[in-house]
Design a protein around this motif. Structure first.
Motif, mmCIF file in Angstrom:
data_model
loop_
_atom_site.group_PDB
_atom_site.id
_atom_site.type_symbol
_atom_site.label_atom_id
_atom_site.label_comp_id
_atom_site.label_asym_id
_atom_site.label_seq_id
_atom_site.Cartn_x
_atom_site.Cartn_y
_atom_site.Cartn_z
ATOM 1 N N LEU A 148 -5.400 6.402 1.283
ATOM 2 C CA LEU A 148 -4.202 5.703 1.758
ATOM 3 C C LEU A 148 -4.254 5.490 3.265
ATOM 4 N N GLY A 149 -4.604 6.531 4.009
ATOM 5 C CA GLY A 149 -4.661 6.415 5.463
ATOM 6 C C GLY A 149 -5.694 5.396 5.919
ATOM 7 N N GLY B 124 -12.108 2.001 0.245
ATOM 8 C CA GLY B 124 -12.422 1.746 -1.151
ATOM 9 C C GLY B 124 -13.252 2.861 -1.757
ATOM 10 N N LEU B 125 -14.203 3.382 -0.981
ATOM 11 C CA LEU B 125 -15.012 4.509 -1.455
ATOM 12 C C LEU B 125 -14.134 5.739 -1.695
ATOM 13 N N ALA B 126 -13.216 5.992 -0.762
ATOM 14 C CA ALA B 126 -12.293 7.128 -0.942
ATOM 15 C C ALA B 126 -11.422 6.927 -2.178
ATOM 16 N N LEU B 127 -11.027 5.671 -2.436
ATOM 17 C CA LEU B 127 -10.214 5.382 -3.620
ATOM 18 C C LEU B 127 -11.038 5.610 -4.891
ATOM 19 N N LEU B 128 -12.296 5.209 -4.867
ATOM 20 C CA LEU B 128 -13.181 5.453 -6.008
ATOM 21 C C LEU B 128 -13.322 6.953 -6.262
ATOM 22 N N VAL B 129 -13.509 7.720 -5.201
ATOM 23 C CA VAL B 129 -13.610 9.178 -5.333
ATOM 24 C C VAL B 129 -12.315 9.752 -5.907
ATOM 25 N N THR B 130 -11.176 9.234 -5.450
ATOM 26 C CA THR B 130 -9.888 9.692 -5.970
ATOM 27 C C THR B 130 -9.795 9.471 -7.477
ATOM 28 N N GLY B 131 -10.171 8.271 -7.910
ATOM 29 C CA GLY B 131 -10.116 7.983 -9.338
ATOM 30 C C GLY B 131 -11.033 8.886 -10.141
ATOM 31 N N VAL B 132 -12.246 9.127 -9.627
ATOM 32 C CA VAL B 132 -13.198 9.988 -10.330
ATOM 33 C C VAL B 132 -12.671 11.413 -10.410
ATOM 34 N N LEU B 133 -12.136 11.932 -9.295
ATOM 35 C CA LEU B 133 -11.625 13.307 -9.291
ATOM 36 C C LEU B 133 -10.417 13.459 -10.211
ATOM 37 N N LEU B 134 -9.482 12.510 -10.133
ATOM 38 C CA LEU B 134 -8.310 12.588 -11.005
ATOM 39 C C LEU B 134 -8.724 12.476 -12.467
ATOM 40 N N GLY B 135 -9.618 11.532 -12.765
ATOM 41 C CA GLY B 135 -10.077 11.383 -14.136
ATOM 42 C C GLY B 135 -10.762 12.638 -14.649
ATOM 43 N N LEU C 122 0.831 -1.209 0.000
ATOM 44 C CA LEU C 122 0.000 0.000 0.000
ATOM 45 C C LEU C 122 0.865 1.259 0.000
ATOM 46 N N LEU C 123 1.870 1.294 0.862
ATOM 47 C CA LEU C 123 2.731 2.474 0.932
ATOM 48 C C LEU C 123 3.518 2.671 -0.353
ATOM 49 N N ALA C 124 4.014 1.562 -0.912
ATOM 50 C CA ALA C 124 4.835 1.671 -2.116
ATOM 51 C C ALA C 124 4.007 2.061 -3.334
ATOM 52 N N VAL C 125 2.859 1.415 -3.517
ATOM 53 C CA VAL C 125 2.081 1.616 -4.736
ATOM 54 C C VAL C 125 1.179 2.842 -4.636
ATOM 55 N N LEU C 126 0.365 2.911 -3.601
ATOM 56 C CA LEU C 126 -0.597 4.007 -3.484
ATOM 57 C C LEU C 126 0.031 5.259 -2.882
ATOM 58 N N GLY C 127 0.995 5.076 -1.961
ATOM 59 C CA GLY C 127 1.621 6.218 -1.323
ATOM 60 C C GLY C 127 2.772 6.793 -2.122
#
Length: 430
Positions: free
Chosen positions: A383-384, A402-413, A323-328
């Motif tokens: 990540l946290g 997972g929901l926060a990750l989905l939001v991250t993808g939507v915002l970045l996209g 998690l730290l290496a890939v997402l962080g």
């Protein structure tokens, strides 16, 4: 066209914008898909690295997020930084299609178990690597630049080749009734993951940072001796690990040979870059730089987590390390890069030709800072939450993460698409 302040950078041979942009757009899709996976499966993928959901989640991160952006970045950086045009550049579209379908099939194969999807994914990814590595390798061999960036990028590309061969060997040998001499699955998996993160991802991130951070953020230059030392450490691991794996070396030997690259990218590189960024000449707030600082802070935490996973073996340490290496570390650095580099590319390709003819917006205005801030904040929250979920085993935290990750993808996209929607002024005909 040379960039002010750095005569070694030239955009004259840059590829069409559609090539790097198409790869960059895969990153938010992969992030959102990882979020959906966690919403559906909960904490299960974070319980152990050996579970099907864990393999799917890891490869969404390593191939879908990190790998996609880095392939696109290499198509852009090789001609610009090294001065060597990539031959048959339109083949990149075939690479993009094979890579996208291959990652999708491989992730689905992890989730559904042994079957045709696993082989299809491996075949497509193998084809993508061949179509990518041959022209890119030729371009790098012909490049005239003689810098630590060129050597580092070369090490990263060779690392990608080795990591790809290891990954394809897992596909070929999955379910086989025999094992070739020197093949020890656990040791090879450690070599595969270690080379992928420390040499392929780390080697390219560090090599590109020597050019990108001074260019976009006016950070102070890193001493040549320090750049050479970091690059040499990555090269040492690249040389040693494949030999150890081929000779049937122990896990301890492979870990020892991965150590030089790990120390270089997760300790030495942030120790060099954080002071350089803090001493930058332009003090204006930039949210993409916040993402870079987050990545550089995650780097030593990643290294410490790797040490903890070795000293006190536990699935939780293993998952936290990934998690730290890939997402962080990797994910935040690339998030910041996308929000800075893509606006620059769009401005250069579509707006810069009209300077002096009509009023064109500045590069900074193509993507407002508040939009970048929301995406980076969601990324950090995800990540946290996922680190807490991995540490506590909380299914609730995993799904919220997972929901926060989905939001991250939507915002970045949404941010990337909004930049790509910018067109040349309509009031002037080319």
């Amino acid at each position: 066209m040379s960039l002010p302040g750095d005569a070694s950078l030239s955009l004259d041979q840059a590829p069409p914008l559609s090539i790097p942009a198409s790869f960059f757009l895969l990153a938010p899709v992969a992030i959102a898909a990882a979020g959906v996976l966690l919403l559906v499966l909960g904490v299960d993928p974070l319980e152990s690295g050996g579970r099907p959901g864990s393999g799917a989640l890891t490869h969404l991160g390593t191939l879908g997020l990190l790998g996609s952006v880095m392939l696109g970045a290499l198509y852009q950086m090789i001609p610009v930084v090294l001065g060597g045009a990539v031959p048959a550049i339109r083949v990149a579209h075939a690479v993009h299609a094979a890579w996208t379908l291959g990652v999708t099939a491989l992730v689905a194969g992890f989730l559904t178990g042994p079957g045709g999807l696993w082989g299809i994914g491996g075949s497509l990814l193998g084809a993508a690597l061949v179509l990518f590595l041959v022209p890119v390798g030729l371009a790098m061999a012909r490049a005239s630049a003689q810098t630590a960036t060129r050597v580092g990028m070369g090490f990263a590309v060779v690392g990608l080749l080795v990591v790809g061969l290891l990954g394809l060997s897992f596909v070929a040998l999955r379910g086989a009734g025999w094992l070739p001499p020197g093949y020890h699955p656990t040791t090879w998996r450690i070599g595969h993951l270690g080379l992928g993160l420390a040499v392929w991802v780390g080697g390219l991130l560090t090599a590109v940072s020597w050019q990108v951070l001074p260019m976009f953020y006016l950070s102070t230059e890193i001493r040549p001796a320090a750049r050479t030392a970091v690059t040499a450490a990555v090269g040492l691991s690249l040389l040693g690990v494949p030999i150890a794996l081929g000779l049937g070396g122990s896990i301890e030997l492979v870990l020892a040979l991965l150590a030089p690259a790990g120390v270089a990218i997760w300790a030495a590189h942030p120790a060099l870059m954080i002071p350089a960024l803090r001493a930058r000449r332009r003090k204006r707030q930039d949210e993409s730089l916040t993402a870079w600082f987050g990545a550089l802070v995650c780097a030593p935490a990643t290294g410490l987590c790797a040490v903890a996973a070795i000293a006190w073996p536990s699935p939780r340490w293993d998952v936290a390390f990934v998690l730290l290496a890939v997402l962080g570390w990797g994910g935040l650095a690339l998030h910041g890069m996308l929000c800075r580099v893509l606006p620059f590319l769009v401005w250069f390709h579509r707006l810069s030709p009209w300077i002096g003819k009509v009023k064109v917006p500045s590069m900074r205005k193509l993507l407002p800072q508040d939009r970048i801030r929301r995406g980076v904040l969601a990324h950090g929250v995800a990540l946290g939450l996922l680190l807490l979920a991995a540490g506590t085993g909380s299914d609730f935290l995993a799904r919220i993460g997972g929901l926060a990750l989905l939001v991250t993808g939507v915002l970045l996209g949404a941010n990337l698409v909004s930049v790509l929607r910018v067109r040349a002024p309509e009031s002037v005909s080319p």
